[in-house]
Write a protein that holds these residues in place. Sequence first.
Motif, PDB file in Angstrom:
ATOM      1  N   SER A  98       0.829  -1.209   0.000  1.00  0.00           N
ATOM      2  CA  SER A  98       0.000   0.000   0.000  1.00  0.00           C
ATOM      3  C   SER A  98       0.862   1.257   0.000  1.00  0.00           C
ATOM      4  N   ALA A  99       1.923   1.250   0.806  1.00  0.00           N
ATOM      5  CA  ALA A  99       2.809   2.410   0.876  1.00  0.00           C
ATOM      6  C   ALA A  99       3.537   2.638  -0.446  1.00  0.00           C
ATOM      7  N   GLU A 100       3.893   1.545  -1.125  1.00  0.00           N
ATOM      8  CA  GLU A 100       4.561   1.695  -2.429  1.00  0.00           C
ATOM      9  C   GLU A 100       3.631   2.393  -3.426  1.00  0.00           C
ATOM     10  N   MET A 101       2.356   2.057  -3.374  1.00  0.00           N
ATOM     11  CA  MET A 101       1.392   2.742  -4.243  1.00  0.00           C
ATOM     12  C   MET A 101       1.233   4.194  -3.825  1.00  0.00           C
ATOM     13  N   HIS A 102       1.183   4.419  -2.533  1.00  0.00           N
ATOM     14  CA  HIS A 102       0.944   5.759  -2.006  1.00  0.00           C
ATOM     15  C   HIS A 102       2.052   6.732  -2.399  1.00  0.00           C
ATOM     16  N   ALA A 161      -8.029  -1.357  -1.992  1.00  0.00           N
ATOM     17  CA  ALA A 161      -8.554  -0.008  -2.214  1.00  0.00           C
ATOM     18  C   ALA A 161      -7.468   0.923  -2.746  1.00  0.00           C
ATOM     19  N   MET A 162      -6.236   0.726  -2.288  1.00  0.00           N
ATOM     20  CA  MET A 162      -5.140   1.564  -2.779  1.00  0.00           C
ATOM     21  C   MET A 162      -4.891   1.344  -4.260  1.00  0.00           C
ATOM     22  N   TYR A 163      -5.147   0.133  -4.752  1.00  0.00           N
ATOM     23  CA  TYR A 163      -4.891  -0.169  -6.160  1.00  0.00           C
ATOM     24  C   TYR A 163      -6.135  -0.100  -7.037  1.00  0.00           C
ATOM     25  N   ALA A 164      -7.308   0.113  -6.456  1.00  0.00           N
ATOM     26  CA  ALA A 164      -8.526   0.196  -7.275  1.00  0.00           C
ATOM     27  C   ALA A 164      -8.450   1.304  -8.323  1.00  0.00           C
ATOM     28  N   PRO A 165      -7.923   2.501  -8.009  1.00  0.00           N
ATOM     29  CA  PRO A 165      -7.788   3.511  -9.058  1.00  0.00           C
ATOM     30  C   PRO A 165      -6.803   3.109 -10.157  1.00  0.00           C
ATOM     31  N   VAL A 166      -5.811   2.288  -9.815  1.00  0.00           N
ATOM     32  CA  VAL A 166      -4.897   1.780 -10.837  1.00  0.00           C
ATOM     33  C   VAL A 166      -5.655   0.861 -11.791  1.00  0.00           C
ATOM     34  N   VAL A 167      -6.553   0.058 -11.238  1.00  0.00           N
ATOM     35  CA  VAL A 167      -7.403  -0.779 -12.089  1.00  0.00           C
ATOM     36  C   VAL A 167      -8.212   0.097 -13.038  1.00  0.00           C
ATOM     37  N   MET A 168      -8.754   1.206 -12.538  1.00  0.00           N
ATOM     38  CA  MET A 168      -9.506   2.118 -13.412  1.00  0.00           C
ATOM     39  C   MET A 168      -8.608   2.658 -14.519  1.00  0.00           C
ATOM     40  N   ARG A 169      -7.369   2.991 -14.184  1.00  0.00           N
ATOM     41  CA  ARG A 169      -6.425   3.475 -15.189  1.00  0.00           C
ATOM     42  C   ARG A 169      -6.137   2.393 -16.236  1.00  0.00           C
ATOM     43  N   PHE A 170      -5.905   1.189 -15.763  1.00  0.00           N
ATOM     44  CA  PHE A 170      -5.607   0.105 -16.702  1.00  0.00           C
ATOM     45  C   PHE A 170      -6.822  -0.204 -17.576  1.00  0.00           C
TER      46      PHE A 170
END
Length: 215
Positions: A98-102, A161-170
């Motif tokens: 999570s911190a790596e995404m943040h 949840a931290m990566y859900a916006p990345v899914v939207m981007r992909f």
Amino acid sequence: MKLVIANKNYSSWSMRPWLLLKHYGIPFEEIQIWLQKDDSAEQIRKYSPSGRVPALIGDDGHVVWDSLAICETLAERFLEHPWWPRDANLRACARAVSAEMHSGFGDIREAMPMNIRMRRPSIGEKAGLHPSVRRIDTLWRESLARSQGPFLFGEFGIADAMYAPVVMRFNSYQPTVLTDEARAYAERITALPAVREWIAASQDEPAIASYDAVA
């Protein structure tokens, strides 16, 4: 309890705590402020000392800003939900992921701004972005292998949840280097009821020209 957010189509940081609150069925009042209006900055500062969204306003009026800080605050308050894995080693991994995404993936944020309504696969084909896409792919696959899924650390939690916006981007930019396992995980996230609700609400929001002008 109130959560101050911006446009659902564009605000990746707003999406993270909102998803968790919705997924776990925690009651809250949503305060939405449109970005890039004449009074947007003024309206946000009424609630958030950082001048950014999201901001969580507790029942006592105390304000917490920053997505990850909000998630941690909620995890302390609502102990009955699986925000983090129960296993200590998995929990440490989930926090690191999570911190790596943040704090990272600035190239993804810049080249692939969240725009749920957009479909532009040519962006995902840019070779310069592939190392970061592959790193995210690896994080997902390794996390799923540790936990046996179906989400990154078993049950849906803060890391997802931290990566859900990345899914939207992909979904929008469709990078070609994703593995089948990563694509399957993205599909599971996209299919979650809370995510579907967020996506549906994003469809009729006002457009912002600068966000839509991705080269």
